[in-house]
Design a protein around this motif. Sequence first.
Motif, PDB file in Angstrom:
ATOM      1  N   ASN A   5       8.025  13.213  48.652  1.00 43.07           N
ATOM      2  CA  ASN A   5       7.028  14.011  49.363  1.00 43.07           C
ATOM      3  C   ASN A   5       7.700  14.966  50.333  1.00 43.07           C
ATOM      4  O   ASN A   5       8.711  14.628  50.961  1.00 43.07           O
ATOM      5  N   ILE A   6       7.123  16.164  50.443  1.00 40.39           N
ATOM      6  CA  ILE A   6       7.595  17.146  51.415  1.00 40.39           C
ATOM      7  C   ILE A   6       6.388  17.946  51.890  1.00 40.39           C
ATOM      8  O   ILE A   6       5.481  18.242  51.106  1.00 40.39           O
ATOM      9  N   GLU A   7       6.392  18.272  53.165  1.00 43.35           N
ATOM     10  CA  GLU A   7       5.319  19.073  53.750  1.00 43.35           C
ATOM     11  C   GLU A   7       5.804  20.512  53.837  1.00 43.35           C
ATOM     12  O   GLU A   7       6.714  20.825  54.612  1.00 43.35           O
ATOM     13  N   LEU A   8       5.211  21.378  53.045  1.00 43.67           N
ATOM     14  CA  LEU A   8       5.558  22.803  53.063  1.00 43.67           C
ATOM     15  C   LEU A   8       4.303  23.569  53.480  1.00 43.67           C
ATOM     16  O   LEU A   8       3.812  23.344  54.575  1.00 43.67           O
ATOM     17  N   ASP A   9       3.778  24.429  52.627  1.00 46.56           N
ATOM     18  CA  ASP A   9       2.516  25.093  52.913  1.00 46.56           C
ATOM     19  C   ASP A   9       1.361  24.105  52.817  1.00 46.56           C
ATOM     20  O   ASP A   9       0.292  24.319  53.366  1.00 46.56           O
ATOM     21  N   LYS A  10       1.626  23.014  52.124  1.00 48.09           N
ATOM     22  CA  LYS A  10       0.701  21.903  51.938  1.00 48.09           C
ATOM     23  C   LYS A  10       1.557  20.720  51.510  1.00 48.09           C
ATOM     24  O   LYS A  10       2.740  20.895  51.207  1.00 48.09           O
ATOM     25  N   PRO A  11       1.012  19.537  51.473  1.00 53.37           N
ATOM     26  CA  PRO A  11       1.825  18.426  50.959  1.00 53.37           C
ATOM     27  C   PRO A  11       2.197  18.683  49.495  1.00 53.37           C
ATOM     28  O   PRO A  11       1.351  19.042  48.678  1.00 53.37           O
ATOM     29  N   ARG A  12       3.471  18.556  49.204  1.00 46.13           N
ATOM     30  CA  ARG A  12       3.967  18.762  47.837  1.00 46.13           C
ATOM     31  C   ARG A  12       4.866  17.600  47.466  1.00 46.13           C
ATOM     32  O   ARG A  12       5.303  16.839  48.322  1.00 46.13           O
ATOM     33  N   ARG A  13       5.163  17.514  46.159  1.00 44.79           N
ATOM     34  CA  ARG A  13       6.021  16.437  45.657  1.00 44.79           C
ATOM     35  C   ARG A  13       7.128  17.037  44.802  1.00 44.79           C
ATOM     36  O   ARG A  13       6.862  17.772  43.863  1.00 44.79           O
ATOM     37  N   ILE A  14       8.369  16.712  45.151  1.00 46.90           N
ATOM     38  CA  ILE A  14       9.540  17.184  44.401  1.00 46.90           C
ATOM     39  C   ILE A  14       9.859  16.124  43.352  1.00 46.90           C
ATOM     40  O   ILE A  14      10.024  14.951  43.681  1.00 46.90           O
ATOM     41  N   ARG A  15       9.930  16.552  42.106  1.00 42.20           N
ATOM     42  CA  ARG A  15      10.244  15.617  41.021  1.00 42.20           C
ATOM     43  C   ARG A  15      11.145  16.324  40.013  1.00 42.20           C
ATOM     44  O   ARG A  15      10.929  17.484  39.674  1.00 42.20           O
ATOM     45  N   PHE A  16      12.136  15.608  39.551  1.00 44.83           N
ATOM     46  CA  PHE A  16      13.064  16.175  38.576  1.00 44.83           C
ATOM     47  C   PHE A  16      13.006  15.413  37.269  1.00 44.83           C
ATOM     48  O   PHE A  16      13.034  14.188  37.245  1.00 44.83           O
TER      49      PHE A  16
END
Length: 111
Positions: A5-16
Amino acid sequence: MQYVNIELDKPRRIRFDTNALCDAEEALGVGIGAMMNQQMGFRAIRALLWAGLRWEDRGLTLERTGRLMQQFLENGGGFDALAEKVTSALLASGLFKTQGDEGNGEAEAAT
């Protein structure tokens, strides 16, 4: 598949996954192994963040990702914190296991 999880312009999720890593390699013109063996700068983190976020936002561009990074930094987030989120997502993917790795294959995602 694990995400971070990361908070950018909105909560987002980084997945590879493999496709995300291929996208990052193509954007940078260098293999992921070479990236992981050196200190990553803004260009590499932007490409990896972009590739790791696209699974939920297919229309995301590298330029827009750069603006998200800028906003993150202007709101008090540090570059090291951003790089740590990306690195945590790379490790959580489970794609970088070595032959000697043991365990049940579950990765713990950072939040």
